[in-house]
Design a protein around this motif. Structure first.
Motif, PDB file in Angstrom:
ATOM      1  N   LEU A 192      10.929 -14.543  10.456  1.00 47.91           N
ATOM      2  CA  LEU A 192      11.888 -13.471  10.716  1.00 47.91           C
ATOM      3  C   LEU A 192      13.322 -14.002  10.665  1.00 47.91           C
ATOM      4  N   ARG A 193      13.528 -15.177  11.276  1.00 47.95           N
ATOM      5  CA  ARG A 193      14.878 -15.756  11.301  1.00 47.95           C
ATOM      6  C   ARG A 193      15.275 -16.312   9.932  1.00 47.95           C
ATOM      7  N   ASP A 194      14.384 -17.086   9.339  1.00 45.36           N
ATOM      8  CA  ASP A 194      14.719 -17.757   8.083  1.00 45.36           C
ATOM      9  C   ASP A 194      14.957 -16.763   6.948  1.00 45.36           C
ATOM     10  N   GLU A 195      14.177 -15.690   6.931  1.00 45.47           N
ATOM     11  CA  GLU A 195      14.307 -14.697   5.868  1.00 45.47           C
ATOM     12  C   GLU A 195      15.382 -13.649   6.165  1.00 45.47           C
ATOM     13  N   GLN A 196      16.040 -13.790   7.322  1.00 47.74           N
ATOM     14  CA  GLN A 196      17.124 -12.880   7.723  1.00 47.74           C
ATOM     15  C   GLN A 196      16.665 -11.418   7.687  1.00 47.74           C
ATOM     16  N   ILE A 197      15.507 -11.174   8.318  1.00 51.16           N
ATOM     17  CA  ILE A 197      14.924  -9.838   8.334  1.00 51.16           C
ATOM     18  C   ILE A 197      15.771  -8.910   9.211  1.00 51.16           C
ATOM     19  N   GLY A 198      16.044  -7.721   8.701  1.00 50.86           N
ATOM     20  CA  GLY A 198      16.795  -6.733   9.472  1.00 50.86           C
ATOM     21  C   GLY A 198      15.926  -5.582   9.941  1.00 50.86           C
ATOM     22  N   PHE A 199      14.780  -5.352   9.254  1.00 48.53           N
ATOM     23  CA  PHE A 199      13.916  -4.209   9.559  1.00 48.53           C
ATOM     24  C   PHE A 199      12.473  -4.696   9.596  1.00 48.53           C
ATOM     25  N   ALA A 200      11.771  -4.408  10.713  1.00 47.52           N
ATOM     26  CA  ALA A 200      10.381  -4.837  10.837  1.00 47.52           C
ATOM     27  C   ALA A 200       9.585  -3.795  11.616  1.00 47.52           C
ATOM     28  N   ASP A 201       8.391  -3.494  11.110  1.00 54.56           N
ATOM     29  CA  ASP A 201       7.488  -2.503  11.713  1.00 54.56           C
ATOM     30  C   ASP A 201       6.230  -3.241  12.173  1.00 54.56           C
ATOM     31  N   PHE A 202       6.080  -3.400  13.498  1.00 56.95           N
ATOM     32  CA  PHE A 202       4.991  -4.194  14.068  1.00 56.95           C
ATOM     33  C   PHE A 202       3.873  -3.312  14.609  1.00 56.95           C
ATOM     34  N   VAL A 203       2.639  -3.789  14.502  1.00 57.96           N
ATOM     35  CA  VAL A 203       1.570  -3.214  15.317  1.00 57.96           C
ATOM     36  C   VAL A 203       1.697  -3.867  16.686  1.00 57.96           C
ATOM     37  N   PRO A 204       1.373  -3.143  17.774  1.00 62.33           N
ATOM     38  CA  PRO A 204       1.574  -3.680  19.128  1.00 62.33           C
ATOM     39  C   PRO A 204       0.899  -5.014  19.389  1.00 62.33           C
ATOM     40  N   ALA A 205      -0.273  -5.270  18.802  1.00 60.19           N
ATOM     41  CA  ALA A 205      -0.974  -6.538  19.054  1.00 60.19           C
ATOM     42  C   ALA A 205      -0.165  -7.727  18.545  1.00 60.19           C
ATOM     43  N   VAL A 206       0.419  -7.601  17.370  1.00 57.40           N
ATOM     44  CA  VAL A 206       1.258  -8.669  16.817  1.00 57.40           C
ATOM     45  C   VAL A 206       2.541  -8.795  17.623  1.00 57.40           C
ATOM     46  N   LEU A 207       3.116  -7.664  17.997  1.00 56.65           N
ATOM     47  CA  LEU A 207       4.353  -7.675  18.779  1.00 56.65           C
ATOM     48  C   LEU A 207       4.134  -8.337  20.132  1.00 56.65           C
ATOM     49  N   HIS A 208       2.974  -8.099  20.746  1.00 54.47           N
ATOM     50  CA  HIS A 208       2.672  -8.684  22.055  1.00 54.47           C
ATOM     51  C   HIS A 208       2.705 -10.209  21.990  1.00 54.47           C
TER      52      HIS A 208
END
Length: 282
Positions: A192-208
């Motif tokens: 997320l940091r290296d690719e300079q992501i600005g928009f991300a849509d997570f499923v709750p399990a991954v976000l947790h």
């Protein structure tokens, strides 16, 4: 590449309302295949590499299926005609081809188990997908905030289409996330940091798992949690650590209603609501 593949698909009979399956790993070839099918006016049918979920296609084969040559033996009997994207000759000619579609024409078909456990086909039109795009553009200012979108959803899941549309229709960059990265929180955070992501849509399990690292996500412009119930503690963490420019959203929807139906932003304690209807939805 998509133009050349589209001409090959057209030669195999791909037209408006034709269902064209795509069976391959998530990657650049999958993106090329989706664009090629849409260029012909046909509807794409994404099929996960989990072979057990493709068995039902033998009972109702597709007219055309795009895959890699190495995967052909696994898909025997699932389609009337096959096109291998890794063949040297992917058709000839450049530029778009006439499609003759309208807003009611099919854009894609997703297989979902529904309430019976038996896979069924959910049909989504171009008009419905265009409506969803308008809503996302209005609510998330995609042309400004979706310059780099992370693509995490599996190929057979409708959020894959959402990521594709949100990035490419806004002129942004779609950054494909490997499954191995998705399952490794530290690696995912670094990506997320290296690719300079600005928009991300997570499923709750991954976000947790990502929240458990205790690292800030304030560099994201839009952070969406959706597809399932969001842990209130995770949601509170996101609100506390998000930067002043970060929009935190709980999105909810079903495949039959074109990906997103409701969205919630704001303060929540004991549980996170699904929110209010998104634009052009009631």
């Amino acid at each position: 590449r998509a133009d050349r593949l589209a001409r090959q698909l057209r030669a195999r009979g791909a037209r408006a309302e034709t269902l064209v399956g795509i069976y391959m790993d998530k990657g650049v070839d999958a993106i090329v295949s989706v664009l090629a099918v849409l260029k012909t006016g046909a509807a794409y049918v994404p099929i996960d590499r989990d072979h057990s979920r493709a068995v039902h296609l033998r009972r109702q084969p597709l007219p055309i299926l795009v895959t890699h040559r190495a995967l052909l033996p696994k898909m025997s009997g699932t389609a009337s005609r096959f096109v291998c994207i890794d063949d040297q000759d992917n058709g000839t000619g450049e530029g778009d081809i006439a499609t003759g579609i309208d807003p009611d024409s099919l854009a894609y078909v997703i297989h979902t188990s529904g309430s019976t456990g038996e896979p069924k086909r959910v049909m989504v039109s171009h008009g419905a997908l265009a409506s969803a795009w308008r809503c996302w553009e209005q609510d998330y200012a995609l042309s400004r905030h979706a310059d780099r979108c992370l693509q995490m959803a599996s190929f057979g899941f409708d959020v894959f289409t959402a990521d594709l549309v949100r990035a490419l229709c806004s002129g942004g960059t779609l950054v494909l996330c490997r499954r191995e990265t998705l399952l490794a929180p530290d690696e995912l955070y670094s990506s997320l940091r290296d690719e300079q992501i600005g928009f991300a849509d997570f499923v709750p399990a991954v976000l947790h798992e990502l929240v458990a690292l205790g690292k800030p996500l304030d560099f994201l412009r839009v952070l969406i949690a959706g597809s399932s119930v969001v842990d209130p503690a995770d949601y509170q963490y996101l609100l506390r650590t998000a930067g002043p420019r970060t929009q935190v959203v709980h999105a909810y929807g079903v495949t039959e209603a074109t990906i997103d139906s409701t969205a919630f932003t704001g303060f929540a304690t004991s549980r996170v609501p699904i929110g209010r209807p998104v634009g052009n939805t009631r």
